[in-house]
Design a protein around this motif. Structure first.
Motif, PDB file in Angstrom:
ATOM      1  N   ARG A 168       0.837  -1.208   0.000  1.00 55.39           N
ATOM      2  CA  ARG A 168       0.000   0.000   0.000  1.00 55.39           C
ATOM      3  C   ARG A 168       0.871   1.256   0.000  1.00 55.39           C
ATOM      4  N   SER A 169       1.974   1.213   0.750  1.00 52.59           N
ATOM      5  CA  SER A 169       2.899   2.356   0.754  1.00 52.59           C
ATOM      6  C   SER A 169       3.513   2.548  -0.626  1.00 52.59           C
ATOM      7  N   PHE A 170       3.854   1.434  -1.279  1.00 48.76           N
ATOM      8  CA  PHE A 170       4.396   1.495  -2.631  1.00 48.76           C
ATOM      9  C   PHE A 170       3.382   2.121  -3.592  1.00 48.76           C
ATOM     10  N   LEU A 171       2.128   1.689  -3.503  1.00 46.68           N
ATOM     11  CA  LEU A 171       1.086   2.256  -4.365  1.00 46.68           C
ATOM     12  C   LEU A 171       0.865   3.737  -4.081  1.00 46.68           C
ATOM     13  N   ARG A 172       0.887   4.091  -2.807  1.00 45.75           N
ATOM     14  CA  ARG A 172       0.668   5.486  -2.422  1.00 45.75           C
ATOM     15  C   ARG A 172       1.737   6.402  -3.025  1.00 45.75           C
ATOM     16  N   ASP A 173       2.993   5.934  -3.032  1.00 50.73           N
ATOM     17  CA  ASP A 173       4.103   6.765  -3.507  1.00 50.73           C
ATOM     18  C   ASP A 173       4.384   6.584  -4.998  1.00 50.73           C
ATOM     19  N   PHE A 174       3.617   5.742  -5.669  1.00 52.59           N
ATOM     20  CA  PHE A 174       3.893   5.421  -7.073  1.00 52.59           C
ATOM     21  C   PHE A 174       3.892   6.665  -7.955  1.00 52.59           C
ATOM     22  N   THR A 175       2.973   7.597  -7.710  1.00 54.21           N
ATOM     23  CA  THR A 175       2.839   8.777  -8.574  1.00 54.21           C
ATOM     24  C   THR A 175       3.934   9.817  -8.326  1.00 54.21           C
ATOM     25  N   LYS A 176       4.824   9.563  -7.382  1.00 51.77           N
ATOM     26  CA  LYS A 176       5.955  10.473  -7.176  1.00 51.77           C
ATOM     27  C   LYS A 176       7.080  10.206  -8.171  1.00 51.77           C
ATOM     28  N   ARG A 177       7.012   9.081  -8.878  1.00 52.78           N
ATOM     29  CA  ARG A 177       8.064   8.726  -9.832  1.00 52.78           C
ATOM     30  C   ARG A 177       7.933   9.548 -11.114  1.00 52.78           C
ATOM     31  N   ASP A 178       9.058   9.757 -11.766  1.00 52.37           N
ATOM     32  CA  ASP A 178       9.034  10.454 -13.053  1.00 52.37           C
ATOM     33  C   ASP A 178       8.292   9.598 -14.076  1.00 52.37           C
ATOM     34  N   THR A 179       7.474  10.251 -14.889  1.00 48.43           N
ATOM     35  CA  THR A 179       6.659   9.592 -15.931  1.00 48.43           C
ATOM     36  C   THR A 179       5.988   8.336 -15.388  1.00 48.43           C
ATOM     37  N   TRP A 180       5.395   8.450 -14.191  1.00 49.80           N
ATOM     38  CA  TRP A 180       4.777   7.297 -13.539  1.00 49.80           C
ATOM     39  C   TRP A 180       3.651   6.686 -14.377  1.00 49.80           C
TER      40      TRP A 180
END
Length: 199
Positions: A168-180
């Motif tokens: 869930r933490s991974f999913l939450r932070d997923f949109t912080k990646r470049d060109t997610w």
């Protein structure tokens, strides 16, 4: 005492945080109305707001207060709602609007220029469609992770519970990646397998 994170009842955008109310009898932290115990996303870029939808914070465009152009009708207006600019509309600088109103036949506002603006708008909408599809995929993975968490809680599998929390933490932070929006999102089982291989 736990913190709760408030959101607007209509737009569901983040409004701030406060201490959770404590019931005098049970002594347990209780979420306030229009609030969640999930902390918001830190470091939201300028021009965006975060809203709480389907149990998770997500980032949306915020053009409120900006002037925009309805290309087909050549009508300028002020954006008043959160979200993407509609198809066939573009945000404009105030000088562009002023120049167009004063000189409607100016070379910068010829039919070809409007067509170029419309192409730019369509390209921007296509990009937002890609982002929304990826967000919808992420929402579905959140739902599945919640279902698996309930099963893990029922069986008392603490190791599985921790893996799901990590996911869930991974999913939450997923949109912080470049060109997610271009990146694949692993399923829960794929994530667990990759985590085990790295450890």
């Amino acid at each position: 005492m736990a913190k709760v994170y408030m959101f607007d009842p209509e737009t569901r955008e983040f409004m701030g945080e406060e201490d959770a109310f404590v019931e005098p009898v049970k002594g347990k932290d209780v979420e306030a109305v229009n609030a969640t115990l999930f902390p918001p996303i830190p470091d939201i870029p300028a021009g965006y707001s975060q809203v709480f939808r389907r149990g998770v914070w997500t980032v949306v465009e915020d053009h409120r207060g900006q002037r925009a152009l309805d290309i087909a009708n050549r009508r300028f207006y002020t954006v008043s709602q959160l979200g993407n600019i509609p198809t066939g509309h573009v945000t404009v600088h105030k000088d562009m609007e002023k120049d167009y109103l004063e000189h409607p036949h100016h070379y910068g506002f010829s039919e070809s220029s409007f067509f170029r603006l419309e192409e730019d708008a369509i390209a921007a909408i296509d990009l937002e469609d890609d982002k929304q599809k990826k967000l919808d995929e992420r929402y579905a993975l959140f739902d599945f992770a919640d279902w698996r968490m309930q099963r893990a809680l029922d069986t008392g599998d603490s190791e599985e519970q921790q893996r799901i929390r990590d996911y869930r933490s991974f999913l939450r932070d997923f949109t912080k990646r470049d060109t997610w929006w271009e990146l694949p999102i692993p399923s829960l089982d794929e994530f667990i397998k990759e985590t085990k291989e790295k450890s």
